[in-house]
Motif scaffolding. Structure first.
Motif, PDB file in Angstrom:
ATOM      1  N   ILE A  67     -17.122 -33.598 -12.012  1.00 27.49           N
ATOM      2  CA  ILE A  67     -18.118 -32.246 -11.887  1.00 27.49           C
ATOM      3  C   ILE A  67     -17.507 -30.557 -11.769  1.00 27.49           C
ATOM      4  O   ILE A  67     -16.140 -31.034 -11.778  1.00 27.49           O
ATOM      5  N   THR A  68     -18.369 -29.807 -12.330  1.00 34.91           N
ATOM      6  CA  THR A  68     -17.942 -28.387 -12.223  1.00 34.91           C
ATOM      7  C   THR A  68     -18.870 -27.793 -11.115  1.00 34.91           C
ATOM      8  O   THR A  68     -20.241 -27.854 -11.505  1.00 34.91           O
ATOM      9  N   VAL A  69     -18.747 -26.565 -11.075  1.00 33.78           N
ATOM     10  CA  VAL A  69     -19.091 -25.880 -10.657  1.00 33.78           C
ATOM     11  C   VAL A  69     -18.601 -24.568 -11.109  1.00 33.78           C
ATOM     12  O   VAL A  69     -17.933 -23.312 -10.983  1.00 33.78           O
ATOM     13  N   GLU A  70     -19.742 -23.905 -12.073  1.00 34.71           N
ATOM     14  CA  GLU A  70     -19.508 -22.496 -13.148  1.00 34.71           C
ATOM     15  C   GLU A  70     -20.359 -21.504 -12.598  1.00 34.71           C
ATOM     16  O   GLU A  70     -21.579 -21.997 -12.121  1.00 34.71           O
ATOM     17  N   ASP A  71     -20.328 -20.427 -12.605  1.00 36.24           N
ATOM     18  CA  ASP A  71     -21.052 -19.417 -13.040  1.00 36.24           C
ATOM     19  C   ASP A  71     -20.594 -18.584 -14.221  1.00 36.24           C
ATOM     20  O   ASP A  71     -20.522 -18.067 -14.573  1.00 36.24           O
ATOM     21  N   PRO A  72     -21.198 -18.525 -15.654  1.00 35.17           N
ATOM     22  CA  PRO A  72     -22.313 -19.596 -15.737  1.00 35.17           C
ATOM     23  C   PRO A  72     -21.882 -21.128 -16.167  1.00 35.17           C
ATOM     24  O   PRO A  72     -20.886 -21.481 -16.552  1.00 35.17           O
ATOM     25  N   VAL A  73     -22.762 -21.834 -16.794  1.00 37.40           N
ATOM     26  CA  VAL A  73     -22.339 -22.995 -17.513  1.00 37.40           C
ATOM     27  C   VAL A  73     -21.956 -22.896 -18.694  1.00 37.40           C
ATOM     28  O   VAL A  73     -23.633 -21.916 -19.359  1.00 37.40           O
ATOM     29  N   GLU A  74     -21.207 -22.152 -19.305  1.00 42.01           N
ATOM     30  CA  GLU A  74     -21.427 -21.907 -21.200  1.00 42.01           C
ATOM     31  C   GLU A  74     -21.221 -23.420 -22.101  1.00 42.01           C
ATOM     32  O   GLU A  74     -22.391 -22.888 -23.190  1.00 42.01           O
ATOM     33  N   TYR A  75     -21.070 -24.186 -21.625  1.00 42.62           N
ATOM     34  CA  TYR A  75     -20.894 -25.680 -22.392  1.00 42.62           C
ATOM     35  C   TYR A  75     -21.096 -26.313 -21.718  1.00 42.62           C
ATOM     36  O   TYR A  75     -20.910 -27.007 -20.865  1.00 42.62           O
ATOM     37  N   HIS A  76     -22.411 -27.437 -22.230  1.00 32.23           N
ATOM     38  CA  HIS A  76     -23.028 -28.700 -21.954  1.00 32.23           C
ATOM     39  C   HIS A  76     -21.839 -29.369 -22.014  1.00 32.23           C
ATOM     40  O   HIS A  76     -22.246 -29.810 -23.896  1.00 32.23           O
ATOM     41  N   LEU A  77     -21.458 -29.984 -21.829  1.00 32.46           N
ATOM     42  CA  LEU A  77     -20.867 -31.792 -21.598  1.00 32.46           C
ATOM     43  C   LEU A  77     -21.628 -32.462 -21.380  1.00 32.46           C
ATOM     44  O   LEU A  77     -21.712 -33.364 -19.909  1.00 32.46           O
TER      45      LEU A  77
ATOM     46  N   ALA B  81     -10.612 -21.326  -2.880  1.00 32.17           N
ATOM     47  CA  ALA B  81      -9.438 -21.731  -2.707  1.00 32.17           C
ATOM     48  C   ALA B  81      -9.501 -22.396  -1.759  1.00 32.17           C
ATOM     49  O   ALA B  81      -8.636 -23.525  -2.360  1.00 32.17           O
ATOM     50  N   ARG B  82      -9.554 -22.399  -0.431  1.00 29.67           N
ATOM     51  CA  ARG B  82      -8.629 -23.260   0.643  1.00 29.67           C
ATOM     52  C   ARG B  82      -9.805 -25.271   0.489  1.00 29.67           C
ATOM     53  O   ARG B  82      -8.961 -25.874   0.126  1.00 29.67           O
ATOM     54  N   ILE B  83     -10.818 -24.402  -0.162  1.00 29.47           N
ATOM     55  CA  ILE B  83     -11.632 -25.865  -0.110  1.00 29.47           C
ATOM     56  C   ILE B  83     -10.707 -26.479  -1.962  1.00 29.47           C
ATOM     57  O   ILE B  83     -10.559 -28.163  -1.202  1.00 29.47           O
ATOM     58  N   CYS B  84     -10.245 -25.857  -2.477  1.00 34.26           N
ATOM     59  CA  CYS B  84      -9.893 -25.992  -4.047  1.00 34.26           C
ATOM     60  C   CYS B  84      -8.401 -27.189  -3.564  1.00 34.26           C
ATOM     61  O   CYS B  84      -8.593 -28.654  -3.624  1.00 34.26           O
ATOM     62  N   VAL B  85      -8.100 -26.428  -2.538  1.00 29.11           N
ATOM     63  CA  VAL B  85      -6.447 -26.795  -2.333  1.00 29.11           C
ATOM     64  C   VAL B  85      -6.596 -28.477  -1.471  1.00 29.11           C
ATOM     65  O   VAL B  85      -5.984 -29.483  -1.860  1.00 29.11           O
ATOM     66  N   GLN B  86      -7.788 -28.109  -0.944  1.00 29.06           N
ATOM     67  CA  GLN B  86      -8.814 -29.342   0.339  1.00 29.06           C
ATOM     68  C   GLN B  86      -8.370 -30.383  -0.572  1.00 29.06           C
ATOM     69  O   GLN B  86      -8.577 -31.703  -0.331  1.00 29.06           O
ATOM     70  N   SER B  87      -9.292 -30.659  -1.574  1.00 28.41           N
ATOM     71  CA  SER B  87      -9.509 -31.247  -2.463  1.00 28.41           C
ATOM     72  C   SER B  87      -8.801 -31.720  -3.309  1.00 28.41           C
ATOM     73  O   SER B  87      -8.834 -32.783  -3.083  1.00 28.41           O
TER      74      SER B  87
ATOM     75  N   SER C  78     -20.202 -23.290  -0.702  1.00 29.56           N
ATOM     76  CA  SER C  78     -21.190 -24.499  -0.805  1.00 29.56           C
ATOM     77  C   SER C  78     -21.730 -25.424  -1.072  1.00 29.56           C
ATOM     78  O   SER C  78     -21.767 -26.648  -1.202  1.00 29.56           O
ATOM     79  N   ALA C  79     -21.567 -25.359  -2.605  1.00 32.76           N
ATOM     80  CA  ALA C  79     -21.688 -26.146  -3.729  1.00 32.76           C
ATOM     81  C   ALA C  79     -20.295 -27.282  -3.329  1.00 32.76           C
ATOM     82  O   ALA C  79     -20.700 -28.536  -3.821  1.00 32.76           O
ATOM     83  N   LEU C  80     -19.202 -26.588  -3.507  1.00 29.77           N
ATOM     84  CA  LEU C  80     -18.439 -27.315  -2.651  1.00 29.77           C
ATOM     85  C   LEU C  80     -18.238 -28.091  -2.257  1.00 29.77           C
ATOM     86  O   LEU C  80     -17.607 -29.164  -1.823  1.00 29.77           O
ATOM     87  N   ARG C  81     -18.365 -27.822  -1.123  1.00 30.05           N
ATOM     88  CA  ARG C  81     -18.971 -29.172   0.257  1.00 30.05           C
ATOM     89  C   ARG C  81     -19.501 -29.580  -0.228  1.00 30.05           C
ATOM     90  O   ARG C  81     -19.157 -31.048   0.600  1.00 30.05           O
ATOM     91  N   SER C  82     -19.949 -29.758  -0.865  1.00 31.12           N
ATOM     92  CA  SER C  82     -20.821 -30.723  -0.830  1.00 31.12           C
ATOM     93  C   SER C  82     -20.814 -31.904  -1.711  1.00 31.12           C
ATOM     94  O   SER C  82     -20.552 -32.742  -1.593  1.00 31.12           O
ATOM     95  N   ILE C  83     -20.571 -30.900  -3.559  1.00 23.04           N
ATOM     96  CA  ILE C  83     -19.633 -32.328  -4.208  1.00 23.04           C
ATOM     97  C   ILE C  83     -18.427 -33.511  -4.290  1.00 23.04           C
ATOM     98  O   ILE C  83     -18.140 -34.398  -4.226  1.00 23.04           O
ATOM     99  N   VAL C  84     -17.325 -32.632  -2.888  1.00 18.12           N
ATOM    100  CA  VAL C  84     -16.753 -33.403  -2.261  1.00 18.12           C
ATOM    101  C   VAL C  84     -16.860 -34.712  -1.543  1.00 18.12           C
ATOM    102  O   VAL C  84     -17.048 -35.583  -1.833  1.00 18.12           O
ATOM    103  N   ARG C  85     -18.413 -34.787  -1.646  1.00 15.76           N
ATOM    104  CA  ARG C  85     -18.970 -35.924  -1.301  1.00 15.76           C
ATOM    105  C   ARG C  85     -19.531 -37.048  -1.824  1.00 15.76           C
ATOM    106  O   ARG C  85     -20.056 -37.874  -1.379  1.00 15.76           O
ATOM    107  N   GLN C  86     -19.738 -35.893  -2.961  1.00 10.08           N
ATOM    108  CA  GLN C  86     -19.865 -36.964  -4.066  1.00 10.08           C
ATOM    109  C   GLN C  86     -19.093 -37.492  -5.070  1.00 10.08           C
ATOM    110  O   GLN C  86     -18.768 -38.444  -5.849  1.00 10.08           O
TER     111      GLN C  86
END
Length: 574
Positions: free
Chosen positions: A356-366, A408-414, A384-392
């Motif tokens: 899963i990616t969170v981007e601004d913007p989505v440059e290329y569709h994979l 950065a904190r959410i990335c470290v926790q993930s 908000s997106a990161l908090r949700s996708i961890v549950r995915q």
């Protein structure tokens, strides 16, 4: 008695041309059938080759190459065009322009003529009748031929000049109301003008178009291989119309000129699907526009293509095989960070993993990757997106950029909870990314537990392999730049740009990355816990075997991939 043609008038088999384009990947079978159907239903019998170019399905250059192969005729480049016009007393500017035919040379009673639209017997017959010479046809790119015809036979009028001549004279008002701007932006000449600006950017392999209004001029500049180049621009009185046209294409509010706006244009041009990101900012004399061109088909998602050599790639693959932790890519805007992350994602994208990616913007569709576009206006932020996708329950998470402490904190926790996290930072080198995270507020013990590696990179221009020139540098230069410390064959040999038809006389074509890969080890972790500065971390990383971007660039200069001047330009080292 009229002279005969040096060969029969070339005839084009539409089916053979279509199949040749399909075989090279320049055209799809579906598009070909659509064009053939259009041709059969039209009354003017327009050639398939012209329809394909007009519809933006195939570029003029690709079409000319295929026609030259199909008709077994030589392909003439702009370098071979004459410096002075031929037969001006018998061949008119209007005729040559309409037929897209340029006389190249006269030899042994034969007139060599470059044709942009071959297959029309009338053109060759008329040329032979008017000139009195046997005609020897060859193939040229129509746009290049038109420009040369205008330069040699016309009054210096360019394609842009011809378009501007059709613009209504009331286009110089700077305070039009919104309806007037919409009307002007929807006029055929303005549409063609903006399309021409974008088309020239594609032809010159530009990554960005800068449209900048000033008090007495409107500037159009293209960023080619990372360097801005001036281009022919409309007059300043066309600024409102050009800017409004781009904003309409990007679905932006043309009435709002006081605030920055961001939009997107999806367009098919010269056989390529282009995704254009549009950014506007208000300036003293109007809105400044930057259009970033993203060619989805040309993006290289292979590490060796990007500039990773075998040893570096082995180290990176080891890092990517770790089932948890963070990999950070750092560098300034436009240094290829996102492309590197996409390449890593492409390698990690397997049937057994969820990405899963969170981007601004989505440059290329994979394919096979869940990509989320950030939309702050509705509350969909990185956090908000990161908090949700961890549950995915993802295996790999990519965050477009660590912009604040919470992200950065959410990335470290993930990464602590068993995820692979990929992200970017805006710092000067790999070691600085560590100190940046500490300065943002990430605790030392968390960083040492989660960071696997950091990549620092820059993009340098690649030397054109057709015209590069080898030379032996002075011993003083070798010593001062540290080239004698690098493994290479003696004596040291470097390469310089020259310029040819393949690189538009610039000496460079394309870009590659110079890279440093900082891999965490116990010594670096100990220094991080002591909050050592970036210089100390860099020194330890080099002692552990890391090559700096400058050293990587010098090795690539010795191999002839780029010039030493390019390395100095982007690293500012001597």
């Amino acid at each position: 008695m009229q002279p005969a043609l040096a060969g029969a008038a070339p005839t084009i088999d539409s089916d053979a041309l279509g199949q040749a384009l399909i075989s090279t990947g320049s055209l799809t079978e579906k598009d070909l059938q659509r064009v053939l159907q259009m041709q059969s239903s039209s009354t003017d019998n327009t050639p398939v080759s012209s329809l394909l170019i007009r519809l933006g399905l195939v570029s003029e250059t690709t079409m000319s190459q295929q026609l030259a192969t199909l008709l077994d005729l030589p392909l003439i480049s702009a370098r071979e065009f004459p410096d002075a016009p031929l037969l001006t007393e018998s061949l008119s500017f209007r005729f040559l322009k309409e037929q897209c035919a340029l006389p190249i040379a006269i030899e042994d009673n034969r007139l060599q003529v470059a044709l942009g639209r071959p297959g029309e017997a009338f053109t060759l017959a008329a040329l032979q009748h008017a000139s009195g010479y046997e005609i020897q046809p060859c193939i040229g790119v129509c746009t290049e031929l038109e420009n040369a015809i205008e330069r040699l036979y016309g009054e210096g009028n360019s394609r842009m000049g011809n378009i501007l001549a059709q613009v209504s004279p009331d286009a110089d008002s700077d305070d039009q109301d919104i309806e007037q701007l919409k009307d002007m932006a929807s006029e055929a000449p303005v549409i063609r003008l903006v399309n021409l600006i974008i088309q020239r950017a594609v032809e010159s392999r530009a990554s960005d178009i800068h449209i900048e209004p000033f008090e007495n001029s409107l500037k159009v500049r293209y960023r080619v291989d990372g360097v801005l180049q001036d281009s022919e621009a409309p007059p300043v009185n066309m600024s409102p119309a050009v800017i409004s046209r781009v904003k309409l294409m990007a679905k932006l509010n043309i009435a709002e000129r006081r605030l920055p706006q961001d939009g997107r244009i999806e367009i098919r041009l010269q056989g390529k699907d282009l995704d254009i990101r549009v950014s506007t900012v208000p300036t003293m004399f109007g809105e400044s526009l930057v259009l970033r061109l993203l060619d989805r088909e040309s993006v290289a998602l292979e590490f060796d293509t990007l500039g990773f050599d075998t040893a570096l790639l082995q180290q990176l693959n080891t890092v990517l095989s770790i089932p948890h932790g963070m990999l950070i890519v750092t560098g300034p805007t436009g240094s290829g960070k996102t492309t590197t992350l996409y390449t890593a994602l492409n390698q990690l994208n397997t049937e057994t993993s969820k990405l899963i990616t969170v981007e601004d913007p989505v440059e290329y569709h994979l394919e096979g990757i869940n990509q989320i576009q950030v939309k702050p206006a509705i509350g969909l932020t990185f956090n908000s997106a990161l908090r949700s996708i961890v549950r995915q329950d993802p295996d790999v998470i990519m965050v477009g950029e660590m912009r604040d402490l919470e992200t950065a904190r959410i990335c470290v926790q993930s990464s602590l909870t068993g995820h692979i996290v990929l992200s970017t930072l805006h710092t000067n080198d790999a070691a600085s990314s560590i100190t940046r995270l500490l300065e943002m507020g990430i605790e030392e013990y968390l960083l040492t537990s989660t960071l696997n590696a950091a990549i620092g990179q820059r993009l340098v221009r690649k030397l054109c392999q057709h015209c590069r020139e080898a030379y032996t540098p002075l011993p003083e230069m070798v010593r001062d730049m540290g080239l004698d410390a690098l493994p290479s064959a003696a004596p040291v040999q470097l390469y310089r740009p020259v310029g040819c038809e393949h690189c538009a006389e610039s000496g460079y074509k394309g870009r590659l990355a110079i890279i440093e890969l900082l891999i965490m080890n116990d010594e670096l972790r100990r220094l991080i816990l002591q909050r050592a500065d970036a210089g100390t971390l860099m020194k330890q990383a080099k002692a552990s075997g890391m090559h700096s971007m400058y050293e990587d660039g010098c090795r690539k200069a010795l191999l002839g991939y780029t010039s030493i001047e390019e390395i100095i330009r982007v690293t500012q080292e001597s």
